[in-house]
Design an enzyme around this catalytic site. Structure first.
Site, PDB file in Angstrom:
ATOM      1  N   LYS A   1      63.327  27.496  85.056  1.00  0.00           N
ATOM      2  CA  LYS A   1      63.203  27.757  86.496  1.00  0.00           C
ATOM      3  C   LYS A   1      64.304  27.012  87.260  1.00  0.00           C
ATOM      4  CE  LYS A   1      58.197  28.562  86.082  1.00  0.00           C
ATOM      5  NZ  LYS A   1      56.825  28.144  86.510  1.00  0.00           N
TER       6      LYS A   1
ATOM      7  N   TYR B   1      55.210  38.249  88.308  1.00  0.00           N
ATOM      8  CA  TYR B   1      53.975  37.518  88.612  1.00  0.00           C
ATOM      9  C   TYR B   1      52.938  38.430  89.252  1.00  0.00           C
ATOM     10  CZ  TYR B   1      56.100  32.890  87.608  1.00  0.00           C
ATOM     11  OH  TYR B   1      56.662  31.793  87.006  1.00  0.00           O
TER      12      TYR B   1
ATOM     13  N   THR C   1      50.209  24.318  82.308  1.00  0.00           N
ATOM     14  CA  THR C   1      50.769  24.717  83.606  1.00  0.00           C
ATOM     15  C   THR C   1      50.955  23.502  84.516  1.00  0.00           C
ATOM     16  OG1 THR C   1      49.581  26.804  83.401  1.00  0.00           O
ATOM     17  CG2 THR C   1      50.432  26.249  85.587  1.00  0.00           C
TER      18      THR C   1
ATOM     19  N   ASN D   1      57.420  22.976  87.752  1.00  0.00           N
ATOM     20  CA  ASN D   1      57.130  22.744  86.329  1.00  0.00           C
ATOM     21  C   ASN D   1      58.215  23.277  85.387  1.00  0.00           C
ATOM     22  OD1 ASN D   1      56.428  25.414  86.640  1.00  0.00           O
ATOM     23  ND2 ASN D   1      54.341  25.205  85.855  1.00  0.00           N
TER      24      ASN D   1
ATOM     25  N   HIS E   1      59.174  28.651  82.406  1.00  0.00           N
ATOM     26  CA  HIS E   1      58.183  29.725  82.248  1.00  0.00           C
ATOM     27  C   HIS E   1      58.160  30.192  80.797  1.00  0.00           C
ATOM     28  CE1 HIS E   1      56.172  33.600  82.474  1.00  0.00           C
ATOM     29  NE2 HIS E   1      57.174  34.057  81.748  1.00  0.00           N
TER      30      HIS E   1
ATOM     31  N   GLU F   1      57.868  41.343  80.292  1.00  0.00           N
ATOM     32  CA  GLU F   1      58.829  40.446  80.956  1.00  0.00           C
ATOM     33  C   GLU F   1      60.243  40.629  80.406  1.00  0.00           C
ATOM     34  OE1 GLU F   1      56.920  36.641  80.446  1.00  0.00           O
ATOM     35  OE2 GLU F   1      55.280  37.198  81.790  1.00  0.00           O
TER      36      GLU F   1
HETATM   37  P1  GTP Z   1      54.406  30.368  83.837  1.00  0.00           P
HETATM   38  O1  GTP Z   1      54.863  30.099  82.448  1.00  0.00           O
HETATM   39  O2  GTP Z   1      55.406  29.975  84.887  1.00  0.00           O
HETATM   40  O3  GTP Z   1      53.881  31.777  84.011  1.00  0.00           O
HETATM   41  O4  GTP Z   1      53.184  29.353  84.069  1.00  0.00           O
HETATM   42  P2  GTP Z   1      51.718  29.492  83.488  1.00  0.00           P
HETATM   43  O5  GTP Z   1      51.550  30.746  82.709  1.00  0.00           O
HETATM   44  O6  GTP Z   1      51.409  28.203  82.813  1.00  0.00           O
HETATM   45  O7  GTP Z   1      50.867  29.566  84.832  1.00  0.00           O
HETATM   46  P3  GTP Z   1      50.546  30.877  85.724  1.00  0.00           P
HETATM   47  O8  GTP Z   1      51.157  32.093  85.134  1.00  0.00           O
HETATM   48  O9  GTP Z   1      49.088  30.858  85.992  1.00  0.00           O
HETATM   49  O10 GTP Z   1      51.306  30.499  87.080  1.00  0.00           O
HETATM   50  C1  GTP Z   1      52.678  30.778  87.233  1.00  0.00           C
HETATM   51  C2  GTP Z   1      53.327  29.637  87.965  1.00  0.00           C
HETATM   52  O11 GTP Z   1      52.799  29.556  89.279  1.00  0.00           O
HETATM   53  C3  GTP Z   1      53.062  28.248  87.372  1.00  0.00           C
HETATM   54  O12 GTP Z   1      53.941  27.908  86.328  1.00  0.00           O
HETATM   55  C4  GTP Z   1      53.289  27.361  88.576  1.00  0.00           C
HETATM   56  O13 GTP Z   1      54.675  27.126  88.814  1.00  0.00           O
HETATM   57  C5  GTP Z   1      52.733  28.203  89.694  1.00  0.00           C
HETATM   58  N1  GTP Z   1      51.330  27.867  89.932  1.00  0.00           N
HETATM   59  C6  GTP Z   1      50.253  28.265  89.222  1.00  0.00           C
HETATM   60  N2  GTP Z   1      49.129  27.777  89.712  1.00  0.00           N
HETATM   61  C7  GTP Z   1      49.502  27.031  90.795  1.00  0.00           C
HETATM   62  C8  GTP Z   1      48.799  26.272  91.768  1.00  0.00           C
HETATM   63  O14 GTP Z   1      47.560  26.163  91.726  1.00  0.00           O
HETATM   64  N3  GTP Z   1      49.549  25.650  92.721  1.00  0.00           N
HETATM   65  C9  GTP Z   1      50.912  25.757  92.778  1.00  0.00           C
HETATM   66  N4  GTP Z   1      51.593  25.134  93.747  1.00  0.00           N
HETATM   67  N5  GTP Z   1      51.604  26.473  91.895  1.00  0.00           N
HETATM   68  C10 GTP Z   1      50.910  27.094  90.920  1.00  0.00           C
HETATM   69 MG    MG Z   2      52.111  32.619  83.406  1.00  0.00          MG
END
Ligand code: GTP
Ligand code: MG
Length: 149
Positions: free
Chosen positions: A9, A49, A91, A112, A115, A126
């Site tokens: 990212k 997303y 996450t 974080n 991805h 993707e």
């Molecule tokens: P990705 O690998 O980035 O897809 O992360 P993930 O699969 O572990 O999490 P998810 O797909 O649920 O969410 C995508 C991204 O959205 C996360 O990596 C975070 O950067 C962001 N995100 C998810 N949940 C939260 C939240 O509760 N608060 C905030 N600020 N960001 C969030």
């Molecule tokens: Mg995800």
């Protein structure tokens, strides 16, 4: 052979973590099949997303992912989708074990740094969103027989 989509990212790119992150996947034994530095756009991110567009944090997720270049990569290998998520950590970086990428290099959920696809189906989706077919390179790494029995 299984493939996953891994993206550094904008914060990971700006913090100079690209070599460290690539090394983790190479050192594990995975094969890089596509890589490019690219700027996302809103349409792409809304598809990428799609399951999160109604979340309260979605606008900040959008501006985060649009804040600079993303390093898009595709990796191939045994169980790479699940193992890729193991290499990434949870996450929430504060819940990620030391030794994982997020556990070692991040503190905030909205910063974080990386991805990773969460299933074989989302990986296929993707990879199709971020890459053209011609950008996926077909080759046999010389180390293959030292990594797979
Ligand atoms: P990705 O690998 O980035 O897809 O992360 P993930 O699969 O572990 O999490 P998810 O797909 O649920 O969410 C995508 C991204 O959205 C996360 O990596 C975070 O950067 C962001 N995100 C998810 N949940 C939260 C939240 O509760 N608060 C905030 N600020 N960001 C969030
Ligand atoms: Mg995800």
């Amino acid at each position: 052979n299984e493939r996953t989509f891994i993206a550094v990212k904008p914060d990971g790119v700006q913090r100079g973590l690209v070599p460290e992150i690539l090394s983790r996947f190479w050192n594990k034994g995975y094969k890089l099949v596509a890589i490019k530095l690219t700027l996302a756009n809103e349409d792409l991110l809304r598809e990428h997303y799609a399951d999160l567009t109604s979340k309260p944090f979605f606008p900040s997720l959008l501006s985060y992912m649009l804040s600079g270049p993303v390093l898009a990569t595709v990796w191939e290998g045994k169980d790479v989708v699940k193992q890729g998520r193991v290499l990434l950590g949870a996450t929430n970086p504060l819940a990620s074990a030391p030794g994982t990428i997020r556990g070692d290099f991040a503190v905030d959920m909205g910063r974080n740094i990386i991805h990773g696809s969460d299933s074989v189906e989302s990986a296929e989706k993707e990879i199709g969103l971020w890459f053209k077919k011609e950008e996926l390179v077909d080759y046999k790494p010389t180390l293959t027989s030292w990594i797979y029995e």
